[in-house]
Each structure stands twice: as C-alpha cells, then as structure tokens.
Design an enzyme around this catalytic site. Structure first.
Site, PDB file in Angstrom:
ATOM      1  N   ASP A   7       0.616  -1.419   0.030  1.00 26.15           N
ATOM      2  CA  ASP A   7       0.110  -0.415   0.221  1.00 26.15           C
ATOM      3  C   ASP A   7       1.260   1.262   0.017  1.00 26.15           C
ATOM      4  O   ASP A   7       1.909   1.176   0.708  1.00 26.15           O
ATOM      5  CB  ASP A   7      -0.808  -0.453   1.546  1.00 26.15           C
ATOM      6  CG  ASP A   7      -1.900  -0.718   1.020  1.00 26.15           C
ATOM      7  OD1 ASP A   7      -2.412  -1.372   0.075  1.00 26.15           O
ATOM      8  OD2 ASP A   7      -2.403  -1.493   2.190  1.00 26.15           O
ATOM      9  N   GLU A   9       2.976  -0.154   3.779  1.00 28.40           N
ATOM     10  CA  GLU A   9       3.452  -1.478   4.533  1.00 28.40           C
ATOM     11  C   GLU A   9       3.266  -2.519   3.316  1.00 28.40           C
ATOM     12  O   GLU A   9       2.640  -2.449   2.395  1.00 28.40           O
ATOM     13  CB  GLU A   9       2.233  -1.574   5.710  1.00 28.40           C
ATOM     14  CG  GLU A   9       0.868  -1.504   5.155  1.00 28.40           C
ATOM     15  CD  GLU A   9      -0.698  -1.431   6.063  1.00 28.40           C
ATOM     16  OE1 GLU A   9      -0.621  -2.613   6.533  1.00 28.40           O
ATOM     17  OE2 GLU A   9      -0.916  -0.683   6.750  1.00 28.40           O
TER      18      GLU A   9
END
Length: 332
Positions: free
Chosen positions: A270, A283
């Site tokens: 992400d 992450e």
C-alpha cells in the site's frame, strides 16, 4: 485434494476473514477439492489435530493469529503446506515498525515514524501536556500489528491528540505514529508464477497492475474500513491511470519490498502517491483480502486471471514451496 480452510480467529478482523472464506470455499469446491473449515475462534489448540489428513491448508486469517506467522509455524511442524509466506516473512510484514525498518535498510521510501508502546498520557498531567507530535499535524496513529484500517486515527490538531491516543490505547496494543502524507492511495500486488529455470521449476515473483483508490464515503480522509469492505464505498481503478514510468516504479518498489521481507506466493503493498509523484510505501500485507470486493483479485482479473484461477495458482505455489507439487498438476 483435502484442504483445510482456516478462517475467523479472534482479531478485530474476524468478520472480514469469515466473509472472504465464503468466496474461497466456493472456489475450492468448484476446483474439485474436499474442504474442511477450521475456525481458531479463541485458541490454536486444535489446529495441529485438524491439519492431520489434510493435503493443504488455505489460510484466510487477518491480523494475529495468521498474519503473524504463528499458524504457518504450526503447519510447518505437521508438514502441511499452505499458501503464501512462511513464519519469518509473515511476522516482519505484520509488524509495521519492523517492516519499515527493513524498507529503510533497503532504500525504499516510507514515511518517518515513531512507535508508542504505551500512551504518553499515562504520565502525570504536567508531563503529559508536554508531549507533542514530532511531525506536527496531521498525523496517523495506527495499530502496529493491525490491519483493515482498524485501530487507526487521523489526528489533525494538538487539541485532538490526547483523546485520540487515549482512545486507541484503551483498545490495547502498541501504535505507530507517522506524518499524514497528502496524496492518493495506490495499492499493488505481487503474485508468483512457476517457470523452469536451468531445468528446475522456480517461483518467479511478478508485480500486478496497481490500483488507484478514491474513497467516496466514510468520515475519514483515508481508505478506511468502510471504504475497504462496503461495495461501492470507494472508486477502485485498475489498472491505475498513471504514467507508464510511474506505474513501473510502483511495481518495482512493490517487488523490492516483497523480496526484502523474504515473502513468497503473493503480497500486496500500500502506498500514498504524494503531490510531487513520490510513491510512499506504507506497509505490505502477506494475506491480502479475498472478499468479492478485495484488491488482489481485481488486479489478477486485469491480467486475465479469474478468482478460481487465482486460488489454484496460490495452491500450486504453496505446494511448490513445500516440495510437494507434481508437475502434472500444472497442466491447465
């Protein structure tokens, strides 16, 4: 094959896990497998026993247990293969503080951060009033080992920081604090493929087309739980309408993060794409969502792979990682 489908658990993402398991169960049946459900609702005590006689385990747990590598480690002890990453990579990716340390060590751009292991407002009132964000405002505070945007707060001012931080810590856990980066959200998956390299069947990780995400509902200014799991709550554009060079850069960072964490099978990274065009890596998820509204299945469809084919690919990759894949299984 006999497949143990592991879903549910006791994290705050339990319902997300169970919803995704319904889709996976249907796909496994269509693929001709015998499926047994196992829900570690409050304990993992029965997992090893449930795994006996199973040819494979498909894990659809979110948060801990599952994404922390414990389930994978238990399955390793009874020699039952599973899809996705092993214990070490799973733990590193779930622990945001550890993962971001790996990103920085591999020159991958991620927002600055601090880890709060306890509320700074547990101190005396006079001391507590002195605590301020080292990044200014707005900031994000998010559970260090949580997901699905649960246990997260966007804090816009110094006045709001104490009640928001105290609210989060009242729910337990430890929290990562980052400066809020302005920009649009982009997510990008990795999916392995099996190819012959020097005569040996080898897993080759490849980036999928990224998705651009524009939330359409929810009170928060980010891709929150509502936007993720309520159909139509967010506009998800796949492939992302980005310049080719930027798309390739996001895909390369995604692949680099996957490899730096020692992951296998699949994962999803992400990002926030800042106003100056910088992809900020937030992450990496080792057990991406598998609901009908999930992102990796959308990305797989963009390269011509339907949901059943995606599930079958993940099974083949898991069997290969365990040294139990027969090449005849690949005749599709």
């Amino acid at each position: 094959m006999n497949i143990l489908l592991i879903a549910g658990g006791w994290s705050k993402e339990r319902e997300v896990s169970l919803n995704g398991a319904k889709n996976i169960h249907e796909a496994l049946v269509r693929l001709g497998h015998n499926v047994t459900m196992y829900d570690p609702g409050s304990s993992l005590a029965g997992l090893c026993e449930a795994a006996h006689g199973q040819d494979f385990a498909f894990i659809n747990l979110h948060g801990a247990p599952g994404e922390d590598g414990v389930v994978q480690a238990l399955l390793d002890t009874v020699k039952v293969p599973y899809q996705g990453s092993g214990p070490a990579g799973s733990f590193l990716a779930l622990n945001k503080d550890a993962a971001k340390s790996v990103f920085r060590n591999n020159n991958l751009i991620t927002p600055d951060w601090i880890l709060l292991t306890e509320s700074p407002f547990k101190q005396s009132v006079s001391d507590a009033e002195k605590w301020v964000s080292p990044f200014g405002y707005p900031i994000f505070a998010k559970n260090n080992t949580g997901g699905s945007s649960l246990g997260m707060a966007r804090i816009s001012s110094e006045e709001a920081v104490k009640p928001e931080i105290e609210r989060l810590f009242s729910e337990g856990g430890e929290y990562l604090v980052e400066p809020a980066c302005d920009g649009v959200e982009v997510t990008c998956g990795v999916l392995g493929s099996l190819r012959k390299v020097n005569g040996l069947l080898t897993e080759i990780p490849e980036s999928l087309p990224p998705i651009l995400i524009r939330p359409k509902s929810g009170d928060s200014k980010f891709f929150d739980y509502t936007n993720k799991y309520v159909p139509g709550a967010a506009e998800e554009i796949c492939p992302a309408p980005l310049p080719k060079t930027l798309t390739e850069r996001i895909q390369q960072i995604t692949l680099s993060a996957h490899q730096a964490l020692g992951l296998r099978g699949y994962s999803r990274a992400d990002f926030i794409l800042t106003e100056d065009g910088t992809p900020m890596l937030l992450e990496v998820n080792t057990l991406p969502g598998m609901t009908s509204n999930s992102l990796v299945p959308q990305e797989a469809r963009a390269v011509g792979m339907d949901f059943d084919q995606l599930i079958e690919r993940l099974i083949h990759l898991g069997l290969h990682a365990a040294g139990k894949l027969e090449e005849s299984m690949l005749a599709e």
